[in-house]
Design an enzyme around this catalytic site. Structure first.
Site, short mmCIF file in Angstrom:
data_model
loop_
_atom_site.label_atom_id
_atom_site.label_comp_id
_atom_site.label_asym_id
_atom_site.label_seq_id
_atom_site.Cartn_x
_atom_site.Cartn_y
_atom_site.Cartn_z
N GLY A 1 41.81 40.94 68.68
CA GLY A 1 41.14 39.97 69.55
C GLY A 1 42.11 39.01 70.20
N ASP A 2 43.12 38.58 69.45
CA ASP A 2 44.14 37.69 70.00
C ASP A 2 44.90 38.40 71.13
OD1 ASP A 2 43.34 36.13 67.84
OD2 ASP A 2 44.97 36.88 66.58
N GLY A 22 34.86 48.18 73.43
CA GLY A 22 35.59 47.54 74.52
C GLY A 22 35.30 46.07 74.64
#
Length: 317
Positions: free
Chosen positions: A258-259, A232
């Site tokens: 991640g983006d 998470g």
């Protein structure tokens, strides 16, 4: 409006294998996809899909296939004259979600090339809710390019988020607090690289992640969103710290996850959501992206925010 700068964009080509990657062997390919990408570009894609206006600043010729693809996708792309052709990055994915990336360096830039990008961003930052500086720097760029640009953006108004790694990340940290952005989004390994922690411990222990992230807040950073892959993410703000666990996800490709997480956080902020809900939206976006092939950015309808668990960590006000 979200303004993004991707100083080292790429055509992202993803090769999906039918089995485990083995060096020196012949493999069967299930599919090959190609997409105009880069961290900032991915965030602009996510914004468009969520009906949030976005401008993507990229070094590319106006008639380049890269720019035409973004315009065709509804992204307001503002190209600036580049040092050379857009690079090509190759991603190899295996059935279990293991991802191998082969990134090319791209054309070497001059100080004039970089200043064109900086001026394009500074001219628009005053109208943006968030300005996002994202990704690696092109060959020839000084490692403190982001740190210097953050200093200039702070005078222009609006909020600044930075998502980078390696030497540019270290240079940004070294320039704190003068170059402190409103948001940083390191992963566990990146956070450990400048706080002295153990990457494996940070990935496994949200409290340790929060303690490491607080070091950045003490040096002027507004908030830290630390992504931890399958564990998470952790959000640390001046008001407290929280850990969010993702919904059950079959990982297909981690590229762009991640983006997507960073965009989810920005979307929550634009909507005026409290910190725990911003974090939940970030993890929902990241996990949805991990369940999609290649660098596919999730649509809002693909989110499972209700399955994200958020718990406060020590020090939460």
């Amino acid at each position: 409006m979200i303004l993004t700068l991707t100083p080292n964009p790429s055509f992202d080509r993803t090769v999906a294998l039918d089995g485990e990657l083995a060096r020196g062997q012949v493999h069967r390919v299930l599919s090959v996809t190609s997409q105009a990408g880069g961290k900032g570009v991915n965030i602009s894609r996510a914004a468009v899909s969520a009906d949030i206006p976005s401008i993507a600043v990229v070094p590319a010729h106006k008639d380049d296939a890269f720019v035409l693809e973004l315009l065709g996708a509804g992204i307001d792309c503002r190209p600036v004259r580049p040092a050379g052709d857009v690079r090509v990055n190759l991603t190899i994915t295996e059935p279990d979600g293991t991802t191998t990336k082969l990134n090319s360096p791209g054309a070497e830039v001059t100080r004039e090339d970089l200043e064109r990008m900086a001026e394009a961003v500074l001219a628009r930052a005053g109208n943006a809710s968030w300005t996002v500086l994202a990704g690696s720097l092109p060959a020839g760029a000084p490692v403190d390019f982001y740190a210097d640009l953050v200093r200039r953006l702070r005078a222009a108004g609006g909020h600044v988020a930075v998502d980078t790694s390696d030497a540019p990340l270290r240079a940004l940290v070294d320039a704190l607090p003068e170059a402190a952005p409103d948001l940083m989004k390191p992963n566990g390994e990146e956070l450990a690289s400048f706080t002295g922690g153990d990457p494996d411990e940070l990935e496994a222990d949200p409290s340790a992640t929060a303690a490491a992230a607080r070091q950045l807040l003490e040096r002027g950073v507004g908030a830290v969103l630390a992504t931890l892959g399958g564990n998470g993410a952790v959000l640390v703000t001046p008001e407290g710290a929280w850990h969010a666990t993702p919904p059950p996800t079959t990982v297909v490709s981690t590229v762009g996850a991640g983006d997507s997480s960073l965009f989810g956080y920005l979307l929550g902020d634009i909507r005026g959501l409290p910190a725990p809900e911003r974090l939940a939206l970030a993890v929902a976006y990241g996990s949805a992206a991990a369940g999609l092939p290649g660098t596919t950015i999730p649509q809002p309808s693909q989110l499972r925010t209700e399955l994200v668990g958020v718990t406060p960590l020590g020090g939460t006000a």
